[in-house]
Motif scaffolding. Structure first.
Motif, short mmCIF file in Angstrom:
data_model
loop_
_atom_site.label_atom_id
_atom_site.label_comp_id
_atom_site.label_asym_id
_atom_site.label_seq_id
_atom_site.Cartn_x
_atom_site.Cartn_y
_atom_site.Cartn_z
N GLU A 1 1.66 1.33 8.10
CA GLU A 1 2.80 1.71 7.25
C GLU A 1 3.19 0.52 6.36
N LYS B 1 3.59 5.85 -0.80
CA LYS B 1 3.25 5.29 0.52
C LYS B 1 2.00 4.41 0.51
N ASP B 2 1.15 4.54 -0.52
CA ASP B 2 -0.09 3.75 -0.52
C ASP B 2 0.10 2.40 -1.21
N ASN B 3 1.35 2.05 -1.54
CA ASN B 3 1.59 0.77 -2.23
C ASN B 3 2.15 -0.24 -1.21
N PRO B 4 1.29 -1.18 -0.74
CA PRO B 4 1.63 -2.02 0.40
C PRO B 4 2.78 -2.99 0.14
N SER C 1 1.08 -2.04 5.50
CA SER C 1 -0.02 -2.43 4.61
C SER C 1 -0.47 -1.29 3.70
N GLY C 2 0.29 -0.20 3.69
CA GLY C 2 -0.04 0.91 2.79
C GLY C 2 -1.41 1.50 3.10
N PHE D 1 10.22 2.33 2.15
CA PHE D 1 9.57 3.23 1.19
C PHE D 1 10.53 4.34 0.74
N ARG E 1 9.18 4.83 -3.10
CA ARG E 1 7.91 4.20 -3.45
C ARG E 1 6.74 4.98 -2.86
N SER F 1 9.36 -0.09 7.94
CA SER F 1 8.64 -0.01 6.67
C SER F 1 8.84 1.37 6.03
N GLU F 2 8.84 2.41 6.86
CA GLU F 2 9.04 3.76 6.30
C GLU F 2 10.41 3.87 5.63
#
Ligand code: TXA
Ligand code: MG
Length: 338
Positions: A107, A57-60, A109-110, A50, A55, A46-47
């Protein structure tokens, strides 16, 4: 990084699936838009997603599955309402948010304790998820802030050298991202409009709430229920303004205000009557055709070299709400009433 361009052959799908299992990232088609897929259960994957998108990081991320049995392990509980929606609309362009289980890393699910899940109907997407054998986290395959890609060409433009592979599966049929609904609130709430419309959802659930961010810009004091809604989005490099009113008034405005750096984003057939560079985004009273065209049209606008774009204002009914929601963000909420 070398980015392999793959086809939809069995060998290439197997290769893409192996890349995902090994922690890599693959661009792939879905019926809505192209996605950037990685193993949803792997924080490091997931990292990478992003980073490739740039993107926040808080945008799931949305987690994609290929069969119902993959859903239960990802969430606390599949509520009766969630099951009713899945039975009616999956596989297809609907994303359902529920409380997440511990299997989903923060990571992915933001940082939220909910998870968004969808089962795409596109055959290539389905084959890839099945072959990967893991749920696939995938945001739209554009650089953050750019229009979502509906053709492999646009994924290549944004992601060449940034991800491991891109599967070229032709054009996306719906053209706009999935409808997002949360069932993690007291009353079901629409967070992002898409191909599954409010009235289709209400046939199954009864009345639902529509998040204010669907229509309007949030001010700085409001917390976004869907983190993606607070960012400027889907925007070409040119400045876009929506002009609300009849075609006659639109044409008059263009005559008075356009120069050689101006383009129009209009409906099919109108381009012959405006006398400036025009990109069309579907038929006037046909929001399905507008949905299919709008993201490509926004990319084509930049290819004309225009710096200023005046766009026709779409009808907000049914699927039109999704078209409006994307265009108003591309325009950074700038509307002129004619
Ligand atoms: O059609 C689609 O949904 C495409 C294709 C690739 O499947 N995917 C997509 O993903 O559009 P993305 O990441 O570009 O948009 C996901 C949206 C964002 O606005 C995000 O904030 C919201 O869904 N979202 C995801 N998980 C959420 C959650 N747990 N709670 C609230 N909003 C969530
Ligand atoms: Mg997106």
């Amino acid at each position: 990084m070398e980015t392999k361009i793959l086809s939809t052959s069995d060998e290439d799908i197997a290769l893409a699936a192996e890349i995902i299992r090994n922690g890599g990232v693959v661009g792939f088609p879905t019926e809505t838009v192209y996605g950037l897929g990685g193993n949803a259960l792997d924080a490091a994957s997931s990292e990478k997603i992003f980073t490739a998108k740039g993107r926040p990081k808080d945008n799931p991320l949305i987690v994609h599955i290929s069969g119902l049995s993959q859903w239960a392990p990802l969430v606390k509980e599949i509520t009766p309402q969630a099951m009713a929606l899945a039975e009616r609309f999956w596989p297809g362009p609907l994303t359902i948010i529920l409380e997440k289980s511990d299997l989903i890393p923060m990571e992915t699910s933001g940082g939220l304790n909910t998870v968004a899940v969808r089962m795409p109907v596109d055959e290539t997407a389905k084959r890839l998820i099945e072959a990967a054998g893991v749920p696939v986290a995938a945001p739209s395959a554009n650089t953050s802030g750019m229009p979502s890609p509906t053709k492999a060409r646009y994924v290549i433009e944004d992601m060449m050298g940034r991800i491991d592979a891109i599967i070229d599966g032709g054009d996306c049929s719906v053209g706009l991202e999935s409808t997002v609904i949360t069932l993690a609130t007291d009353k079901p709430r629409l967070l992002r409009p898409g191909g599954v419309t409010v009235s289709m959802l209400e046939e199954v659930l009864g009345e639902i709430d529509v998040d204010p961010a669907v229509y309007d810009k949030l001010d700085d004091t409001q917390k976004a229920a869907s983190p993606g809604m607070k960012y400027k989005h889907y925007a070409p490099k040119a400045r876009v303004t929506l002009l609300k009113g009849s075609f006659e008034k639109f044409a008059e405005y263009i005559r008075k205000n356009a120069d050689e750096k101006t383009a129009a984003l209009c409906f099919d057939g109108e381009e012959k009557k405006l006398g400036i560079k025009c990109i069309t985004y579907g038929k006037e009273n046909d929001s399905l055709s507008q949905a299919q065209r709008v993201f490509s049209a926004l990319r084509e606008v930049d290819e004309t070299g225009a710096e200023r774009v005046y766009a026709r204002y779409p009808d907000k009914n049914e699927m039109g709400l999704a078209v409006y929601n994307r265009l108003i963000r591309a325009a950074a909420f700038e509307v002129i009433e004619l």
